[in-house]
Design an enzyme around this catalytic site. Structure first.
Site, PDB file in Angstrom:
ATOM      1  N   ASP A   1      26.878  25.529  59.801  1.00  0.00           N
ATOM      2  CA  ASP A   1      25.954  26.658  59.710  1.00  0.00           C
ATOM      3  C   ASP A   1      25.720  26.968  58.236  1.00  0.00           C
ATOM      4  O   ASP A   1      26.601  27.511  57.559  1.00  0.00           O
ATOM      5  CB  ASP A   1      26.591  27.857  60.436  1.00  0.00           C
ATOM      6  CG  ASP A   1      25.689  29.088  60.437  1.00  0.00           C
ATOM      7  OD1 ASP A   1      24.710  29.111  59.676  1.00  0.00           O
ATOM      8  OD2 ASP A   1      25.985  30.015  61.209  1.00  0.00           O
ATOM      9  N   HIS A   2      24.564  26.638  57.759  1.00  0.00           N
ATOM     10  CA  HIS A   2      24.298  26.760  56.322  1.00  0.00           C
ATOM     11  C   HIS A   2      24.137  28.220  55.879  1.00  0.00           C
ATOM     12  O   HIS A   2      24.025  28.509  54.696  1.00  0.00           O
ATOM     13  CB  HIS A   2      23.055  25.948  55.947  1.00  0.00           C
ATOM     14  CG  HIS A   2      23.058  25.486  54.522  1.00  0.00           C
ATOM     15  ND1 HIS A   2      23.773  26.129  53.519  1.00  0.00           N
ATOM     16  CD2 HIS A   2      22.455  24.430  53.917  1.00  0.00           C
ATOM     17  CE1 HIS A   2      23.595  25.507  52.379  1.00  0.00           C
ATOM     18  NE2 HIS A   2      22.809  24.463  52.593  1.00  0.00           N
TER      19      HIS A   2
END
Ligand code: CAO
Length: 543
Positions: free
Chosen positions: A515-516
């Site tokens: 999850d950036h």
């Protein structure tokens, strides 16, 4: 306050017409001219409007009933003093448009084909009505009574029928034009045989040009019903096919006001008629889609097309399992909510594989089987401890990061009913044999459908191994609110340059999706590099 009984007004000579729509209900407040019912005869559908504003107390009709002038429609409570409703003070003729005149064909003395202008017949007093549909084109052969065009006034849409059988030579109007009684609609070449067959007496009673008499006298009918009139609603159905829509004037008007293309609205009324409710339903659906960003041609997520696959070949439709449905919903939620990045690397597990095989006999004595998976669990736990920036979740408020001081790892298990992800707790604190035993037990429980909810909660991270199945790589979807997932593919023996020569090495393809929003590429880079180094030399797990 006064009560008024509302009756069906003069229908321009039409009798026993069908009630096809009742757009109001008891308790509704209506304004003067609001449609109370929509009726349909052979050639026209028309609104019967409220002659006064008020509250509907009761409705005496239901859809499908047949009504004639004088039948009771409803009782209305109104502020206006009661007035006799059946009184012909011009009101009925103004509010309900009579059917269009079906002009009686003129007797034809000669059998020679003859071209004659087609005139717009008496429109029951209406003037400058809109041409909304053109049903024929030059060259078409028409029977007497076949619809040539459809016009629409304030209160009624009506077909303009062909005055006799023949061939359409030309059409002088187009959709959107306004026409009045007596205007030339086009030119018709009459067919001798057909004209001879037309009964002559009607010609004496009806003129080819519009009359100027009182509305109720203006409506003339052929002495014998025309072929098309005998067909009744068939004409309407043909129109539907031609114009892709079948709707009353009030619905058409509302659609125009709302900018809705009627052919897009799914009809639910009798004979596939679009009703006001259909229109409202359509608008509600469009608004809902708009709120979810599903706008035509926009940047939102367009709606999936509804495809009938049976048009391409035989199909069998089976229900999805509950697990499959939950997985589908979660996947779509995670895919849409989490900005994914996937990073790839190969771990050289040559030594790990040698070690694993050397331990196999001992493992068997303990009643377990050592596969690469427990090693991966152990290595992931070590990487999460070594790179705590990766052992996090994004807070629900999107403004905080939740740092975890536990290391629970989920393990994707393929089961006959679908994908399940049991969670092994405190992986960092457990030995390899303990992990093998627990992973096997949880995988078995998953396949037997015996996992408890608690056993599927609380993971920091998930591993998904397709190594036993095959493939060189895949991009797994983050199991939010976890921060990352490791996709493991099938190990392959490949030549690797060791500085002096190419040596055969066992390489395990890894794909790390994360999850950036919660972690950066550098965190992920460090995490994956550490993981690869541990797998390459499991002695590092001791450090
Ligand atoms: N490369 C090559 N061989 C591998 C391997 C790899 N990466 N990983 C496992 N293997 C081998 C094992 O060593 C074992 O070999 P032997 O039978 O010769 O001993 C064989 O494949 C079968 O392993 P397994 O599947 O019984 O056990 P596992 O520990 O590898 O996997 C589990 C356990 C639960 C992860 C697995 O059974 C499973 O369900 N995998 C599917 C997960 C999944 O569906 N992921 C996708 C999710 S996203 O859609």
């Amino acid at each position: 306050m006064a009560k008024q009984v509302i009756k069906v007004p003069d229908l321009g000579g039409a009798d026993q017409v069908d009630v096809i729509e009742i757009p109001v209900a008891p308790g509704d407040t209506v304004a003067q001219e609001d449609a109370l019912i929509v009726v349909e005869g052979d050639k026209a559908s028309m609104d019967v409007p409220a002659p006064v504003a008020g509250k509907i107390l009761s409705i005496s009709l239901k859809e499908g009933d047949k009504v004639s002038a004088g039948d009771v429609i409803a009782e209305i409570e109104t502020d206006v003093a009661a007035a006799p409703m059946e009184e012909p003070a011009g009101a009925p003729a103004q509010t309900a448009q009579p059917e269009p005149v079906v002009e009686a064909p003129a007797a034809v003395a000669s059998a020679e084909p003859k071209e004659a202008p087609i005139l717009i017949p008496d429109l029951g007093g209406a003037d400058a009505v809109d041409v909304i549909e053109i049903c024929v084109q030059p060259g078409d052969t028409v029977a007497e009574g076949d619809s040539l065009i459809v016009v629409e006034g304030d209160k009624a849409s009506m077909d303009v029928p062909s005055p006799s059988a023949g061939t359409v030579v030309s059409i002088a109007v187009k959709e959107g034009d306004k026409v009045s009684t007596g205007d030339t609609l086009g030119v018709l070449k009459t067919v001798p045989a057909a004209t001879e067959a037309v009964p002559a007496p009607a010609a004496a009673e009806a003129s080819a040009t519009p009359t100027q008499s009182a509305p109720e006298q203006q409506v003339s009918r052929p002495s014998e019903p025309s072929a098309a009139a005998q067909k009744g609603y068939q004409v309407g159905r043909d129109l539907t096919a031609a114009a892709q829509v079948y709707a009353g004037p009030a619905v058409r008007k509302l659609a125009r006001e709302l900018g809705v293309t009627l052919s897009r609205v799914k009809p639910s009324g009798p004979r596939n008629r679009v009703t006001k409710d259909d229109l409202h339903h359509y608008i509600r659906e469009q608004v809902k889609k708009g709120e979810h960003g599903a706008v035509d041609g926009g940047l939102g997520i367009a709606e999936m097309p509804d495809i009938d696959f049976s048009q391409f070949g035989p199909v069998h439709v089976a229900p999805m399992s509950k697990i499959h449905k939950i997985t589908a919903a979660n996947m779509s939620r995670n895919w849409l909510n989490v900005p994914h990045v996937t990073q790839f690397d190969d771990a050289d597990i040559t030594e790990l594989e040698d070690f694993r095989k050397s331990m196999q006999a001992e493992a068997e004595k303990r009643g377990v089987k050592l596969t690469p998976v427990p090693f991966l669990l152990k290595a992931v736990a070590a990487a999460l401890r070594a790179e705590p920036s990766f052992n996090v979740s994004l807070h629900k408020d999107g403004e905080q990061i939740v740092r975890k001081d536990y290391v629970h790892v989920g393990m994707a298990v393929d089961t006959p009913k679908g994908l399940m992800v049991p969670v092994i707790r405190d992986v960092d604190k457990k030995g390899l044999y303990e992990l093998v035993a627990e992973a096997s037990e949880l995988a078995m429980k998953a396949r037997d459908g015996k996992l408890k909810t608690k056993e599927m909660q609380g993971a920091c991270f998930t591993i998904s191994s397709l190594g036993a199945i095959g493939g060189t790589g895949f991009t797994p979807i983050v199991n939010a609110p976890e921060v990352g997932i490791l996709g493991i593919s099938k190990l392959a023996v490949k030549p690797v340059w060791n500085g002096e020569t190419f040596a055969p090495r066992k390489l395990l393809p890894l794909a790390l999706s994360y999850d950036h929003r919660a972690v950066n590429g550098s965190d992920a880079g460090r995490f994956l590099t550490y993981l690869v180094s541990v797998l390459a030399d499991v002695r590092r797990l001791l450090l």
